[in-house]
Each structure stands twice: as C-alpha cells, then as structure tokens.
Scaffold this active site. Structure first.
Site, PDB file in Angstrom:
ATOM      1  N   GLU A 179      -3.052  -2.502 -16.677  1.00 16.54           N
ATOM      2  CA  GLU A 179      -4.179  -1.615 -16.348  1.00 16.54           C
ATOM      3  C   GLU A 179      -5.075  -1.362 -17.573  1.00 16.54           C
ATOM      4  O   GLU A 179      -5.212  -0.245 -18.058  1.00 16.54           O
ATOM      5  CB  GLU A 179      -3.673  -0.285 -15.792  1.00 16.54           C
ATOM      6  CG  GLU A 179      -3.010  -0.445 -14.438  1.00 16.54           C
ATOM      7  CD  GLU A 179      -2.669   0.874 -13.743  1.00 16.54           C
ATOM      8  OE1 GLU A 179      -2.553   1.895 -14.436  1.00 16.54           O
ATOM      9  OE2 GLU A 179      -2.519   0.877 -12.510  1.00 16.54           O
ATOM     10  N   GLU A 371       1.003  -4.226  -8.224  1.00 22.13           N
ATOM     11  CA  GLU A 371       1.487  -2.861  -7.965  1.00 22.13           C
ATOM     12  C   GLU A 371       0.843  -2.367  -6.693  1.00 22.13           C
ATOM     13  O   GLU A 371      -0.375  -2.499  -6.509  1.00 22.13           O
ATOM     14  CB  GLU A 371       1.096  -1.881  -9.074  1.00 22.13           C
ATOM     15  CG  GLU A 371       1.871  -2.016 -10.349  1.00 22.13           C
ATOM     16  CD  GLU A 371       1.512  -0.936 -11.366  1.00 22.13           C
ATOM     17  OE1 GLU A 371       1.186   0.204 -10.974  1.00 22.13           O
ATOM     18  OE2 GLU A 371       1.562  -1.242 -12.570  1.00 22.13           O
TER      19      GLU A 371
HETATM   20  C1  BGP Z   1       0.021   2.758 -12.584  1.00 23.34           C
HETATM   21  C2  BGP Z   1       0.945   2.278 -13.640  1.00 23.34           C
HETATM   22  C3  BGP Z   1       2.380   2.337 -13.326  1.00 23.34           C
HETATM   23  C4  BGP Z   1       2.799   3.299 -12.244  1.00 23.34           C
HETATM   24  C5  BGP Z   1       1.781   3.556 -11.166  1.00 23.34           C
HETATM   25  C6  BGP Z   1       2.048   4.744 -10.279  1.00 23.34           C
HETATM   26  O1  BGP Z   1      -1.007   3.441 -13.215  1.00 23.34           O
HETATM   27  O2  BGP Z   1       0.672   0.956 -14.076  1.00 23.34           O
HETATM   28  O3  BGP Z   1       3.045   2.410 -14.539  1.00 23.34           O
HETATM   29  O4  BGP Z   1       3.461   4.385 -12.706  1.00 23.34           O
HETATM   30  O5  BGP Z   1       0.485   3.653 -11.639  1.00 23.34           O
HETATM   31  O6  BGP Z   1       1.562   5.915 -10.856  1.00 23.34           O
HETATM   32  P1  BGP Z   1       2.424   7.220 -11.017  1.00 23.34           P
HETATM   33  O7  BGP Z   1       3.649   6.812 -11.726  1.00 23.34           O
HETATM   34  O8  BGP Z   1       1.597   8.154 -11.817  1.00 23.34           O
HETATM   35  O9  BGP Z   1       2.701   7.719  -9.641  1.00 23.34           O
END
Ligand code: BGP
Length: 474
Positions: A179, A371
């Site tokens: 990201e 993701e």
């Molecule tokens: C993205 C990241 C992840 C993951 C996901 C979910 O920003 O790449 O690392 O965590 O989001 O977000 P969160 O964990 O804040 O629910």
C-alpha cells in the site's frame, strides 16, 4: 468460462501483524513494533507523536501478535488444508538486518523464512512475498529519519539482494511495498516518517515517496537480473472514488482523490511522473528533489503486474459537509446506498468490479487482488468454532464481482488472496477483536488466551471455493 486454470487462490498476512517474537533470534526493532494500541496509535502511525522505543505505559500488539513465529508450521498446514495455491506474506526487515544497515545479514532471520518457504512448498503453496509491509528498522529512522533520506534506497536494495539471492529457489512473486499510497495517510507506519513542528509534511512525504519509487524500480531491475523468472508487482490501497452527486464539483473532487492514489502506480507501472502530478506538486512546492538518472530508472524498470487491496469504495463530496464514513485508513463521505461493517467501513462488492475495470483500463497490465476481507467481531463456541456467515456473505459477494470482471469484462487477473486467512492484529487500530480469519485464534483484547487455532465456518466454505476454482460459492 470462469477463472483461468492458472488463477491463484490464497490468503495474505503481514509479518508485524502475525509473527510476534520481536526480540527473538537477534531481531531488531521496527517502526511497526512501536505502534501502540489505544488512543495514541493514530498520532504515532501518522508521525505526529514520536515513539521510537517500547515504554512501560503503552501496549504494543506486534510484540506477540498471534505468535506465528512459533506456530507457522501449524498455520501453513491449515492453509494447505484449505487448498491454498498462494500465500502472501511479508518479511520483517529487522530479522534480516536488525539495525537496517549491518554489513552482513542475520542468519537466524534468513533461516526462519527459509523454513517458512519450505513449509509452503511442502503444501504446494506458492509464496508471494511483500518485501516491506509497513516495515522500517528503527535503527534507520534514528539515523536517517526513515524514507525521508535517500540513503534508504541503498539499505532497502541491500535487503532485496539478500532476499532475491537466498530465496532464488523458493520465491517467484514479489511486491516491493505494501500500500505505497498509505505514505500520505499513515506516514510513520508507511515510511518511518516523524514530523517536527513546523515542517512541511507534504514535501517530506513526496520526497520519501520518490525514494520509495526509485527503490521499487531498482528492486525490479535487480529481481529480474538475479532470476529472469521473477515477477515483481507494485501494491496500492485501491477503492474507486465515487462523486457524492453528479454535481461537477463533486465529480472533480472524486477525480482528484483517485489521482492522488493512482499517482504511485502511474509511476511504477508507466514509468514516469504523470503530468497532473508534475504540475500540482510543483505548484504546491512539494515536487521532490531528484538525482540525475532517476527519471531513466523509473522509465526503464516498471513493474510486471499491479496488485492492490480492496476493502471499500470511497465517496467524495466537494463541500465536505456530508457525514463521514470510516474506511481503510481514509475517511470519505457516507455513501447512502451502502451498508457498513461493524467498524463503519462501506461494503461495496460492485465497487471491486468497478475498481478492477478502472485499474485495468488505466494500465493494461495483469492485476492481482492481494487483500480483501471483512473485519468483524466473532463469537466462538467452546470449541473455537464460529458461525461467521457475515464473513462468508462479504467474501461471496466480492468473489462474484471479481468473477464478473474476469468473465464478462475480460480483466487479466492473476489471483486473489483474502485478508487475512487467520485472525491477526489490525493495522489501523491495533485491535485483536477485529477479526478477518477463516481460522480463529484464541487471543483476547487484553492479551490473554491460549493462542489455540480453530476452524470457523468460513474455513470449509473457502476450501470449497478454491477446490471448484471459484465456481461453488454457496
Ligand atoms: C491494509 C493493510 C493490512 C491490513 C488491512 C486491514 O491497510 O495492508 O495490513 O491490516 O488494511 O486493515 P485493518 O487491519 O486496519 O482492519
């Protein structure tokens, strides 16, 4: 019809959110280790509050996380049981170079990941490795201020050389930065940036971004030189920006929001700063300093494929007067046509199809969804079983949208890795109770729990999705 035979199904994690063991086997401290849970997290991850060590007052969820450092065999075997063909994971930089700039790597750290890759092989799983998933050695932050310094390129490439060489026989798919656009929203977590009062934050962020973009291009070059079979991707937090209304001002603001995020991929995939970025960054006097040759590097070594996370679309209003909605580290206007998760994130499966189309139209390179998932509170029974129909519903609707994008729109999609196959620490909030997994981990918000792993209802469901190559979604 349907997904191509070569389509890769699996799940994605990040080292700091699952491994724990932050002081084991010579590992050094990283930015992500010192991001506390609780009220100060937001100030720390955005670089407003400097925290470069572990103090006695805060809780640091990465310290133990779900202790995958000691459970990886069991966890990968569960991924194998679900039929994973790919496992996206990341390297903790400080296991390999504890301070970030040693002359020789830490053998214990290298041996750990070698074991992880062997385990993947054993289960027929292809690793997809994120070189830096929100990961920057504290040693380099103290010395150079993280990615604000050009010196980081050298240290990052040293890490890359070790990884590409050592794991030549194990890894084919690499992502340079997780990201990458998150540097604008969570600059300490994304790039180890802390700001002093009065500093021009925009300028520092775009300078740091430039260093990452050059590093990413040089890493792509190196990966291809070391093994021509390597495939290198960029990765950004996606989710199309919708105009709040058809008012041209709303449409314009939405376009600006999309450009802000696409900027990074424009450089990584097309190989040059897009004209809108050149003009606007210069006007705002935040255009980064470049060295002679930088433009050639960016042009000559674009990525092979484009990967992204998709959790939700965004909704943009010019006036800024609309009610706000949460989202993957971004806030936007509340879309009145959508439902929301327990954490207030919009749920928009069609938005995934829209995003896939927009990204593919723009770049015409293979895409990879690395993701996508639903963070929710789970209530396990005494055996750790969770009836997570809400998670199945979310994933089913998104996989359907992705299928339509492949079948009907002709998107060239390499694969799909759900976030996250196993419960782990939230990046945004540091919470344990925000769970994404097919596998439940017995760990409570206060850190207690046996760490026992158990299968949720979604475990069997996802297994059948993979076995049928996305045909059987009920
Ligand atoms: C993205 C990241 C992840 C993951 C996901 C979910 O920003 O790449 O690392 O965590 O989001 O977000 P969160 O964990 O804040 O629910």
């Amino acid at each position: 019809m349907g997904f191509p035979k070569s389509f890769l199904w699996g799940g994605a994690t990040a080292a700091n959110q699952c491994e724990g063991g932050i002081f084991e086997d010579g590992r050094g401290l990283a930015n992500v280790d010192v991001c506390p849970s609780g009220v100060d997290r937001s100030a720390v991850i955005t670089g407003q509050m400097e925290m470069l060590s572990i103090d006695g007052e805060h809780k640091y969820p990465a310290a133990e996380a779900i202790d995958m450092y000691h459970h990886f065999r069991e966890d990968i075997s569960l991924f194998g049981e679900m039929g994973f063909q790919v496992y996206r994971m990341s390297i903790a930089w400080t296991r390999i170079f504890p301070e970030g700039d040693e002359d020789t790597p830490n053998e214990a750290g290298l041996a750990f990941y070698e074991e992880v890759f062997r385990e993947c092989r054993k289960h027929g799983i292809e690793p997809l490795v994120t070189i830096s998933h929100f990961d920057c050695p504290v040693g380099l932050i103290k010395k150079y201020g993280g990615w604000r310094s050009r010196r980081m390129i050298e240290d990052y490439l040293k890490l890359c050389r070790v990884l590409f060489t050592r794991y030549r026989d194990y890894v084919r798919y690499w992502l340079t930065f997780n990201e990458i656009n998150m540097i604008l929203h969570a600059p300490f977590m994304g790039a180890g940036l802390c700001f002093a009062p009065g500093e021009d934050e925009e300028q520092i962020k775009y300078q740091a971004a430039h260093h990452e973009l050059v590093a990413s291009a040089l890493a792509t070059k190196m990966a291809h030189e070391i093994n021509p079979e390597n495939k290198v991707g960029c990765m950004f937090a996606a989710g199309s920006a919708y105009p709040y209304s058809c008012k041209p001002e709303d449409v314009w603001e939405a376009l600006l929001t999309d450009q802000e995020n696409y900027f990074f991929v424009d450089v990584q995939a097309r190989g040059y700063y897009p004209s809108y970025a050149v003009k606007r960054l210069k006007k705002r006097q935040v255009y980064p300093a470049m060295e002679p040759g930088d433009e050639d590097i960016l042009r000559e070594y674009p990525v092979d494929f484009i990967s992204f996370s998709y959790y939700n679309s965004r909704c943009i209003a010019a006036a800024g007067s609309q009610e706000e909605a949460e989202g993957n580290l971004f806030k936007s206007a509340k879309n009145p046509y959508l439902e929301f998760s327990q954490w207030g994130w919009p749920i928009d499966p069609l938005g995934l199809r829209i995003t896939l189309n927009q990204v593919y139209d723009r770049y015409q390179k293979p895409l990879f969804i690395v993701e996508n998932g639903l963070g929710a509170k789970d209530e396990p029974d005494e055996n750790g079983y969770v009836e997570d129909d809400y998670r199945i519903r979310y994933l089913r609707s998104h996989i359907r949208a992705m299928k339509a994008a492949v079948e009907e729109d002709g998107i060239d999609l390499m694969g799909y890795t759900a976030w996250a196959p196993i419960d782990l620490i939230s990046a945004g909030t540091g919470e344990m109770k925000k769970r994404y997994g097919f596998i439940y981990v017995d760990k409570n918000e206060d850190g207690t729990g046996s760490l026992r792993r158990s299968r949720k209802k979604s475990f069997a469901w996802y297994k059948q999705v993979i076995a049928s190559n996305g045909e059987c979604l009920e």
